[in-house]
Write a protein that holds these residues in place. Structure first.
Motif, PDB file in Angstrom:
ATOM      1  N   GLN A 275       2.248   4.735 -19.848  1.00 53.95           N
ATOM      2  CA  GLN A 275       2.296   3.919 -18.731  1.00 53.95           C
ATOM      3  C   GLN A 275       3.648   3.678 -18.288  1.00 53.95           C
ATOM      4  O   GLN A 275       4.095   3.680 -16.929  1.00 53.95           O
ATOM      5  N   MET A 276       4.675   3.608 -19.318  1.00 56.66           N
ATOM      6  CA  MET A 276       6.067   3.375 -19.172  1.00 56.66           C
ATOM      7  C   MET A 276       6.669   4.646 -18.522  1.00 56.66           C
ATOM      8  O   MET A 276       7.473   4.894 -17.610  1.00 56.66           O
ATOM      9  N   GLU A 277       6.450   5.868 -19.183  1.00 55.31           N
ATOM     10  CA  GLU A 277       6.602   7.293 -18.791  1.00 55.31           C
ATOM     11  C   GLU A 277       6.136   7.642 -17.287  1.00 55.31           C
ATOM     12  O   GLU A 277       7.072   8.011 -16.520  1.00 55.31           O
ATOM     13  N   LEU A 278       4.903   7.075 -16.987  1.00 60.05           N
ATOM     14  CA  LEU A 278       4.442   7.525 -15.562  1.00 60.05           C
ATOM     15  C   LEU A 278       5.567   6.625 -14.793  1.00 60.05           C
ATOM     16  O   LEU A 278       5.630   7.151 -13.616  1.00 60.05           O
ATOM     17  N   GLU A 279       5.673   5.371 -15.106  1.00 63.25           N
ATOM     18  CA  GLU A 279       6.631   4.399 -14.159  1.00 63.25           C
ATOM     19  C   GLU A 279       7.763   4.885 -13.846  1.00 63.25           C
ATOM     20  O   GLU A 279       8.339   5.123 -12.888  1.00 63.25           O
ATOM     21  N   ARG A 280       8.444   5.706 -15.004  1.00 62.17           N
ATOM     22  CA  ARG A 280       9.807   6.200 -14.873  1.00 62.17           C
ATOM     23  C   ARG A 280       9.729   7.374 -14.019  1.00 62.17           C
ATOM     24  O   ARG A 280      10.626   7.689 -13.248  1.00 62.17           O
TER      25      ARG A 280
ATOM     26  N   LEU B 282       7.787   7.936 -11.599  1.00 60.52           N
ATOM     27  CA  LEU B 282       7.556   7.650 -10.221  1.00 60.52           C
ATOM     28  C   LEU B 282       8.233   6.593  -9.866  1.00 60.52           C
ATOM     29  O   LEU B 282       8.314   6.267  -8.575  1.00 60.52           O
ATOM     30  N   ASP B 283       9.533   6.228 -10.395  1.00 64.15           N
ATOM     31  CA  ASP B 283      10.575   5.255  -9.820  1.00 64.15           C
ATOM     32  C   ASP B 283      11.297   5.810  -8.831  1.00 64.15           C
ATOM     33  O   ASP B 283      12.471   5.924  -9.264  1.00 64.15           O
TER      34      ASP B 283
ATOM     35  N   ALA C  54      -3.485   4.295 -11.763  1.00 64.41           N
ATOM     36  CA  ALA C  54      -1.976   4.530 -11.117  1.00 64.41           C
ATOM     37  C   ALA C  54      -2.126   4.880  -9.600  1.00 64.41           C
ATOM     38  O   ALA C  54      -1.126   4.670  -8.815  1.00 64.41           O
TER      39      ALA C  54
ATOM     40  N   ASP D  28      -1.175   2.853  -6.530  1.00 60.24           N
ATOM     41  CA  ASP D  28       0.273   2.629  -6.252  1.00 60.24           C
ATOM     42  C   ASP D  28       0.962   3.814  -5.671  1.00 60.24           C
ATOM     43  O   ASP D  28       1.853   3.785  -4.660  1.00 60.24           O
ATOM     44  N   ILE D  29       0.419   4.883  -5.898  1.00 63.54           N
ATOM     45  CA  ILE D  29       0.919   6.158  -5.511  1.00 63.54           C
ATOM     46  C   ILE D  29       0.476   6.256  -3.996  1.00 63.54           C
ATOM     47  O   ILE D  29       1.252   6.829  -3.166  1.00 63.54           O
TER      48      ILE D  29
ATOM     49  N   ARG E 153       2.700   4.964  -1.374  1.00 59.33           N
ATOM     50  CA  ARG E 153       4.147   5.804  -1.137  1.00 59.33           C
ATOM     51  C   ARG E 153       4.073   6.282   0.396  1.00 59.33           C
ATOM     52  O   ARG E 153       2.936   6.661   1.109  1.00 59.33           O
TER      53      ARG E 153
END
Length: 456
Positions: free
Chosen positions: A289-294, A296-297, A313, A316-317, A320
C-alpha cells in the motif's frame, strides 16, 4: 467516423414530418438499395429466396422481390400472414407482377432474411427458430435486411436502413452481421441522421504519433513509468510496446532488481521527468500500500489496467483528472461493483454493454473508459465510440498489455486521454489485421514487431 443510433424510428418520423416522405417512399428506397446491391454482385437469373415476416421487415423483402423479379429467379417464403398495412400492400404489389410464393425453403444462390427488423424485441416461436436454423444451413450467400433476425441469422452482409444501430455492435452480434452497409431512404445520410453521442470508428481515423519536429531529443517524446508487478512479463510487454510506439523514455518502477531487456530503464521511484504512468498489468500483490501510494503521489496522466481495477485503490485513481481505465468484461463487472454503480454478472453486462458504459461515464465523467471486447467501447463524459475492427487473433494473453503500452506511450507524448485511448485501440486492431501469419499464431511480440510496419 460514422454516427450510431439507439433507434431510427424518430429519424423516420423526421422524414415524414419535415421532408414530406411517406413510409411507402422510405420502404421503396430501402428495397431499391438492396436490389442495387444484388444487381451489382450477382448474375442475372440467379435464384433468390426472400424469407419474409408479417411486419414491415417482411414488407421490405416483398418489395425487394418485386424489384428483382424481371431479372432474377425470385421466390418469397412468407412465414406468417402479413399483418402490417405495408406488408399487406407490398404482398399485393409483388403478386401483381407475378412474384411467386413458396411454402418451404429450397436451394438457392442468394438467401435474404427479412423476418424481423430493429423494432423486434420479443422471442421467436419454435417454428421460426427452426426456419432460421434451416436458413443458416444453406450454402447460399446470405443477406440480412436491416439486421439479422433476432441476432440468430448468420449474414454475409447486413444491408441496414438509413443509419447504423447500436445493437449491431453488441459483442454477440459480431458473429452474425457480417459486412454492414447502410442504405439511403430517399435522403442522404447527412440529412436523415441527427447528431448522436455514439460514433463508429474507421481505421482511417487513426492518427499516429509522427515526429515532425526536427529539433528534438528523447525528452521531447515523453517518459512513461510503468509499475513492475508480480507477473513482470506483463509490464515488460507494455513497456516494449510503449517504446516502439514513440515514447522517448520508458522506465519500469519496482522494488526488486530484475534482469530486464537492455532498452528499458529501471528505478525504485517514479523518475522526476516522467510524463505519464501505467499501472496494473501483472501487478498482483507485488506493490505494498505504501509503495502504491508513492507511485501515485503525483498528478500525472495514468492508464489503469488489469489487477488495479478491482482494488480499493481504484476509487482514488478515478478521482484523478487524466485517467484511462481499460477493463475487459470481467474486470468491468468488478469495477462497477467496487464503485457501487451496479452488481451484475458478465452475462448481464454483455447484453447491455452500452447501458453500463453510459452509467459509468455519468458517474465518472472525467475518466476515459476503454471497455475491451469483440467491439471495443471507448468513452468519456458524453462522447462514446465503438471500434469494430478487432479480430479473434487478439484473444491471447498479453494482447491487452500491448494495448496498455500503446495508450501509455500516447499519454506520455501529450495526447489527451480520450484521444490516446481511441488511437491506441485503432492501432491495436490495425496491428492484428496487418499480421500475415495464421490468426491463432499471433503473439504479443508479433504485435510489437508490427508497430514498425504500420505505414507500409
Amino acid at each position: 467516423m460514422q454516427r450510431v443510433f439507439e433507434e431510427v424510428a424518430s429519424l423516420d418520423a423526421r422524414c415524414y414530418e419535415h421532408f414530406f416522405l411517406s413510409e411507402d417512399i422510405l420502404m421503396e428506397h430501402a428495397a431499391e438499395g438492396m436490389a442495387g446491391y444484388i444487381r451489382n454482385n450477382f448474375k442475372k437469373d440467379a435464384k433468390i429466396i426472400i424469407v419474409c415476416g408479417s411486419g414491415n421487415n417482411g414488407a421490405d423483402g416483398m418489395a425487394l422481390g418485386r424489384l428483382l423479379h424481371a431479372a432474377f429467379d425470385v421466390s418469397l417464403l412468407i412465414l406468417k400472414k402479413p399483418s402490417s398495412p405495408m406488408a399487406l400492400l407490398q404482398q399485393k404489389r409483388a403478386k401483381s407482377v407475378g412474384v411467386k410464393e413458396i411454402e418451404k425453403l429450397e436451394r438457392c444462390d442468394v438467401l435474404v432474411d427479412a423476418i424481423v427488423g430493429t423494432g423486434f424485441s420479443g422471442t421467436f416461436s419454435a417454428e421460426i427458430q427452426k426456419m432460421i436454423e434451416q436458413m443458416n444451413a444453406q450454402e447460399a450467400f446470405k443477406i440480412a435486411c436491416d439486421v439479422p433476425s433476432g441476432t440468430l441469422f448468420y449474414a454475409d452482409v447486413t444491408l441496414t436502413m438509413g443509419a447504423l444501430k447500436k445493437r449491431m455492435f453488441l459483442d454477440s452480434a459480431k458473429e452474425f452481421v457480417g459486412e454492414i452497409k447502410v442504405l439511403d431512404l430517399g435522403v442522404s445520410r447527412d440529412i436523415y441522421e441527427k447528431e448522436s453521442s455514439w460514433h463508429l470508428l474507421d481505421l482511417q481515423d487513426l492518427k499516429l504519433p509522427h515526429r515532425t519536429k526536427k529539433d528534438s531529443h528523447k525528452g521531447s517524446y515523453g517518459h512513461l513509468a510503468l509499475a513492475l508487478g508480480e507477473k513482470s512479463g506483463a509490464s515488460i510487454m507494455s513497456a516494449l510496446s510503449a517504446l516502439r510506439f514513440g515514447a522517448g523514455l520508458v522506465t519500469l518502477v519496482g522494488y526488486e532488481a530484475l534482469q530486464l531487456p537492455h532498452q528499458l530503464m529501471y528505478s525504485h521511484e517514479v523518475p522526476a521527468n516522467t510524463t505519464a504512468l501505467a499501472l496494473g498489468m501483472g501487478l498482483g500483490a507485488e506493490f505494498s500500500q505504501m509503495e502504491l501510494e508513492r507511485f501515485l503521489d503525483n498528478s500525472l496522466p495514468l492508464i489503469a489496467d488489469a489487477d488495479i481495477l478491482s482494488s480499493p485503490a481504484i476509487l482514488d485513481i478515478l478521482k484523478r483528472e487524466r485517467v484511462v481505465v481499460t477493463p475487459h468484461a470481467k474486470e468491468f463487472v468488478a469495477l462497477l461493483n467496487v464503485t457501487n454503480i451496479a452488481e451484475i454478472t458478465v452475462e448481464e453486462l454483455q447484453k447491455e454493454r452500452f447501458k453500463y458504459a453510459e452509467l459509468f461515464c455519468k458517474t465518472y465523467p472525467n475518466v476515459t473508459l476503454l471497455l475491451k471486447g469483440a467491439n471495443v467501447i471507448i468513452a468519456q463524459g458524453e462522447k462514446f465510440y465503438i471500434n469494430p475492427h478487432g479480430t479473434p487473433a487478439l484473444a491471447k494473453g498479453g494482447s491487452g498489455d500491448v494495448l496498455s503500452g500503446l495508450i501509455g506511450a500516447l499519454l506520455a507524448q501529450g495526447r489527451i486521454p480520450l484521444e490516446a485511448a481511441i488511437n491506441g485501440s485503432l492501432t491495436h486492431a490495425k496491428l492484428a489485421l496487418s499480421y500475415k501469419g495464421a490468426d491463432f499464431s499471433l503473439t504479443p511480440d508479433d504485435l510489437i514487431n508490427e508497430i514498425s510496419r504500420l505505414e507500409k
